[in-house]
Motif scaffolding. Structure first.
Motif, PDB file in Angstrom:
ATOM      1  N   MET A  96     -25.908  -7.147   2.600  1.00 36.40           N
ATOM      2  CA  MET A  96     -25.728  -5.862   1.950  1.00 36.40           C
ATOM      3  C   MET A  96     -26.283  -4.787   2.886  1.00 36.40           C
ATOM      4  SD  MET A  96     -26.893  -4.387  -1.820  1.00 36.40           S
ATOM      5  CE  MET A  96     -27.571  -5.912  -2.290  1.00 36.40           C
ATOM      6  N   SER A  97     -25.460  -3.802   3.187  1.00 29.98           N
ATOM      7  CA  SER A  97     -25.860  -2.696   4.056  1.00 29.98           C
ATOM      8  C   SER A  97     -26.540  -1.612   3.242  1.00 29.98           C
ATOM      9  CB  SER A  97     -24.628  -2.104   4.749  1.00 29.98           C
ATOM     10  OG  SER A  97     -23.949  -3.100   5.451  1.00 29.98           O
ATOM     11  N   SER A  98     -27.239  -0.730   3.941  1.00 35.07           N
ATOM     12  CA  SER A  98     -27.885   0.373   3.232  1.00 35.07           C
ATOM     13  C   SER A  98     -26.907   1.538   3.080  1.00 35.07           C
ATOM     14  CB  SER A  98     -29.137   0.823   3.974  1.00 35.07           C
ATOM     15  OG  SER A  98     -28.799   1.261   5.270  1.00 35.07           O
ATOM     16  N   ALA A  99     -27.162   2.334   2.069  1.00 35.50           N
ATOM     17  CA  ALA A  99     -26.285   3.459   1.751  1.00 35.50           C
ATOM     18  C   ALA A  99     -26.377   4.541   2.817  1.00 35.50           C
ATOM     19  CB  ALA A  99     -26.669   4.045   0.397  1.00 35.50           C
ATOM     20  N   PRO A 100     -25.232   5.047   3.266  1.00 35.92           N
ATOM     21  CA  PRO A 100     -25.275   6.170   4.193  1.00 35.92           C
ATOM     22  C   PRO A 100     -25.663   7.451   3.440  1.00 35.92           C
ATOM     23  CG  PRO A 100     -23.001   5.592   3.675  1.00 35.92           C
ATOM     24  CD  PRO A 100     -23.880   4.589   2.991  1.00 35.92           C
ATOM     25  N   ALA A 101     -26.090   8.429   4.177  1.00 37.04           N
ATOM     26  CA  ALA A 101     -26.448   9.713   3.568  1.00 37.04           C
ATOM     27  C   ALA A 101     -25.202  10.376   2.979  1.00 37.04           C
ATOM     28  CB  ALA A 101     -27.071  10.625   4.613  1.00 37.04           C
ATOM     29  N   LYS A 102     -25.406  11.143   1.924  1.00 40.51           N
ATOM     30  CA  LYS A 102     -24.315  11.889   1.317  1.00 40.51           C
ATOM     31  C   LYS A 102     -23.800  12.901   2.342  1.00 40.51           C
ATOM     32  CE  LYS A 102     -23.297  14.944  -2.531  1.00 40.51           C
ATOM     33  NZ  LYS A 102     -23.815  15.644  -3.697  1.00 40.51           N
ATOM     34  N   PRO A 103     -22.469  12.981   2.527  1.00 40.31           N
ATOM     35  CA  PRO A 103     -21.942  13.919   3.520  1.00 40.31           C
ATOM     36  C   PRO A 103     -22.267  15.375   3.176  1.00 40.31           C
ATOM     37  CG  PRO A 103     -20.228  12.411   2.751  1.00 40.31           C
ATOM     38  CD  PRO A 103     -21.423  12.211   1.880  1.00 40.31           C
TER      39      PRO A 103
ATOM     40  N   GLU B 198     -19.698  18.111   7.199  1.00 35.00           N
ATOM     41  CA  GLU B 198     -19.138  16.778   7.467  1.00 35.00           C
ATOM     42  C   GLU B 198     -17.867  16.546   6.655  1.00 35.00           C
ATOM     43  OE1 GLU B 198     -23.153  14.270   8.627  1.00 35.00           O
ATOM     44  OE2 GLU B 198     -22.715  14.653   6.501  1.00 35.00           O
ATOM     45  N   LEU B 199     -17.832  17.047   5.441  1.00 33.38           N
ATOM     46  CA  LEU B 199     -16.623  16.924   4.631  1.00 33.38           C
ATOM     47  C   LEU B 199     -15.477  17.718   5.257  1.00 33.38           C
ATOM     48  CD1 LEU B 199     -18.059  17.132   1.004  1.00 33.38           C
ATOM     49  CD2 LEU B 199     -17.075  15.127   2.133  1.00 33.38           C
ATOM     50  N   ALA B 200     -15.772  18.919   5.720  1.00 32.53           N
ATOM     51  CA  ALA B 200     -14.742  19.744   6.358  1.00 32.53           C
ATOM     52  C   ALA B 200     -14.209  19.082   7.629  1.00 32.53           C
ATOM     53  CB  ALA B 200     -15.287  21.133   6.670  1.00 32.53           C
ATOM     54  N   ALA B 201     -15.096  18.473   8.392  1.00 30.55           N
ATOM     55  CA  ALA B 201     -14.694  17.807   9.638  1.00 30.55           C
ATOM     56  C   ALA B 201     -13.954  16.500   9.376  1.00 30.55           C
ATOM     57  CB  ALA B 201     -15.922  17.547  10.505  1.00 30.55           C
ATOM     58  N   ALA B 202     -14.099  15.934   8.187  1.00 30.73           N
ATOM     59  CA  ALA B 202     -13.493  14.636   7.873  1.00 30.73           C
ATOM     60  C   ALA B 202     -11.973  14.679   7.858  1.00 30.73           C
ATOM     61  CB  ALA B 202     -14.013  14.122   6.535  1.00 30.73           C
ATOM     62  N   VAL B 203     -11.406  15.865   7.710  1.00 27.29           N
ATOM     63  CA  VAL B 203      -9.948  15.981   7.694  1.00 27.29           C
ATOM     64  C   VAL B 203      -9.330  15.461   8.996  1.00 27.29           C
ATOM     65  CG1 VAL B 203      -9.683  18.347   8.563  1.00 27.29           C
ATOM     66  CG2 VAL B 203      -8.088  17.463   6.862  1.00 27.29           C
TER      67      VAL B 203
ATOM     68  N   ALA C 289     -13.468   9.528   4.164  1.00 29.67           N
ATOM     69  CA  ALA C 289     -13.376   9.643   5.630  1.00 29.67           C
ATOM     70  C   ALA C 289     -14.717  10.050   6.234  1.00 29.67           C
ATOM     71  CB  ALA C 289     -12.286  10.629   6.014  1.00 29.67           C
ATOM     72  N   ALA C 290     -15.442  10.932   5.559  1.00 30.03           N
ATOM     73  CA  ALA C 290     -16.752  11.345   6.069  1.00 30.03           C
ATOM     74  C   ALA C 290     -17.718  10.156   6.101  1.00 30.03           C
ATOM     75  CB  ALA C 290     -17.328  12.475   5.215  1.00 30.03           C
ATOM     76  N   LEU C 291     -17.655   9.285   5.096  1.00 32.85           N
ATOM     77  CA  LEU C 291     -18.496   8.088   5.070  1.00 32.85           C
ATOM     78  C   LEU C 291     -17.996   7.025   6.052  1.00 32.85           C
ATOM     79  CD1 LEU C 291     -19.250   7.260   1.315  1.00 32.85           C
ATOM     80  CD2 LEU C 291     -20.775   8.285   3.000  1.00 32.85           C
TER      81      LEU C 291
ATOM     82  N   PHE D 103     -13.073 -10.311  -8.609  1.00 29.02           N
ATOM     83  CA  PHE D 103     -12.790 -10.476  -7.183  1.00 29.02           C
ATOM     84  C   PHE D 103     -14.061 -10.609  -6.351  1.00 29.02           C
ATOM     85  CE2 PHE D 103      -8.605  -8.730  -8.296  1.00 29.02           C
ATOM     86  CZ  PHE D 103      -7.771  -9.486  -7.497  1.00 29.02           C
ATOM     87  N   THR D 104     -15.147  -9.981  -6.800  1.00 29.12           N
ATOM     88  CA  THR D 104     -16.389  -9.998  -6.029  1.00 29.12           C
ATOM     89  C   THR D 104     -17.517 -10.585  -6.870  1.00 29.12           C
ATOM     90  OG1 THR D 104     -16.940  -7.724  -6.695  1.00 29.12           O
ATOM     91  CG2 THR D 104     -15.713  -8.001  -4.628  1.00 29.12           C
ATOM     92  N   PRO D 105     -18.481 -11.256  -6.235  1.00 31.52           N
ATOM     93  CA  PRO D 105     -19.566 -11.886  -6.982  1.00 31.52           C
ATOM     94  C   PRO D 105     -20.606 -10.901  -7.507  1.00 31.52           C
ATOM     95  CG  PRO D 105     -19.884 -12.203  -4.627  1.00 31.52           C
ATOM     96  CD  PRO D 105     -18.545 -11.550  -4.799  1.00 31.52           C
ATOM     97  N   ARG D 106     -20.583  -9.694  -6.996  1.00 31.37           N
ATOM     98  CA  ARG D 106     -21.491  -8.637  -7.444  1.00 31.37           C
ATOM     99  C   ARG D 106     -20.771  -7.313  -7.213  1.00 31.37           C
ATOM    100  NH1 ARG D 106     -23.316  -5.959  -3.091  1.00 31.37           N
ATOM    101  NH2 ARG D 106     -23.245  -7.058  -1.119  1.00 31.37           N
ATOM    102  N   LEU D 107     -21.332  -6.241  -7.723  1.00 30.93           N
ATOM    103  CA  LEU D 107     -20.745  -4.924  -7.521  1.00 30.93           C
ATOM    104  C   LEU D 107     -20.988  -4.477  -6.088  1.00 30.93           C
ATOM    105  CD1 LEU D 107     -19.363  -2.370  -8.514  1.00 30.93           C
ATOM    106  CD2 LEU D 107     -21.576  -1.600  -9.404  1.00 30.93           C
ATOM    107  N   PHE D 108     -19.941  -4.448  -5.298  1.00 28.11           N
ATOM    108  CA  PHE D 108     -20.042  -3.967  -3.922  1.00 28.11           C
ATOM    109  C   PHE D 108     -20.053  -2.443  -3.913  1.00 28.11           C
ATOM    110  CE2 PHE D 108     -17.756  -7.703  -1.570  1.00 28.11           C
ATOM    111  CZ  PHE D 108     -18.735  -8.578  -1.991  1.00 28.11           C
ATOM    112  N   LYS D 109     -20.681  -1.905  -2.907  1.00 26.73           N
ATOM    113  CA  LYS D 109     -20.631  -0.476  -2.603  1.00 26.73           C
ATOM    114  C   LYS D 109     -19.648  -0.301  -1.442  1.00 26.73           C
ATOM    115  CE  LYS D 109     -23.847   0.582  -5.556  1.00 26.73           C
ATOM    116  NZ  LYS D 109     -23.460   1.159  -6.819  1.00 26.73           N
ATOM    117  N   PRO D 110     -19.155   0.895  -1.200  1.00 26.63           N
ATOM    118  CA  PRO D 110     -18.196   1.076  -0.105  1.00 26.63           C
ATOM    119  C   PRO D 110     -18.697   0.539   1.232  1.00 26.63           C
ATOM    120  CG  PRO D 110     -18.270   3.038  -1.472  1.00 26.63           C
ATOM    121  CD  PRO D 110     -19.364   2.130  -1.960  1.00 26.63           C
ATOM    122  N   TRP D 111     -19.978   0.686   1.514  1.00 28.53           N
ATOM    123  CA  TRP D 111     -20.514   0.246   2.798  1.00 28.53           C
ATOM    124  C   TRP D 111     -20.681  -1.274   2.865  1.00 28.53           C
ATOM    125  CZ3 TRP D 111     -22.385   3.988  -0.369  1.00 28.53           C
ATOM    126  CH2 TRP D 111     -23.395   3.617  -1.252  1.00 28.53           C
TER     127      TRP D 111
END
Length: 189
Positions: free
Chosen positions: A1-8, A12-17, A43-45, A65-73
């Motif tokens: 399990m990876s750690s959560a990235p910082a909220k964009p 960062e949201l504007a650049a994600a386009v 996209a920012a994440l 489908f998954t054995p636990r609740l996955f997060k995007p990361w």
């Protein structure tokens, strides 16, 4: 399990386009989930279905489908389970409504090439409108479809976006569970 990235940030949201989210794919997957296109937050994440209100991850877990609740990361943990993720259209937008009809058709062709290369057992479209547009199937209903891409069976499902008020989380779980049960019970070819 990876750690959560910082909220964009707003910047960062504007650049994600200008960013895309790489496909999470490997040969011979059981299911290749196909989203519509990445949103700015995703996209920012740099991780599929990254926006906190998106119901993909809870629905995937709820359907078994998954054995636990996955997060995007945690998305990389899908591959050993036999599941992957791609998008119909790789271009990032603030909303799927910004996509042109021709982008869906081009996305369908790109997806057909991806499927030809990796040969997933099932391609599950997470956005029935995108599926209908890409493959000129205006009357397609949710569930197993009557045509294939290569040897891959096709399923159409609702978008898990929090903006999709037509289907609640319980609906998404039930529809994804039907797909999982079909995959579990149907013989491989």
């Amino acid at each position: 399990m990876s750690s959560a990235p910082a909220k964009p940030t707003k910047a960062e949201l504007a650049a994600a386009v200008h960013k895309t989210v790489p496909d999470l794919v490997a040969p011979n997957l059981q299911v290749l989930f196909c989203g519509i296109n990445p949103g700015l937050y995703t996209a920012a994440l740099g991780h599929h279905f990254g926006r906190p209100g998106n119901r993909f991850w809870p629905a995937l877990h709820g359907a078994g489908f998954t054995p636990r609740l996955f997060k995007p990361w945690d998305e990389h943990e899908l591959l050993p389970l036999g599941y992957g993720i791609t998008n119909m259209v790789p271009r990032t937008t603030a909303a799927a409504s910004e996509l042109r009809p021709s982008e869906y058709v081009e996305g369908g062709l790109r997806l057909a090439r991806l499927v030809d290369t990796y040969q997933p057992r099932v391609v599950a479209f997470l956005g029935i409108g995108a599926y209908r547009s890409a493959f000129a199937r205006p009357k397609a209903q949710l569930g197993l479809q009557d045509h294939v891409l290569g040897a891959s069976r096709l399923w159409a499902l609702p978008s898990p976006s929090g903006l999709n008020a037509n289907h609640q989380l319980s609906d998404l779980i039930a529809l994804l569970r039907a797909l999982r049960e079909w995959v579990d019970q149907s013989p491989t070819s």
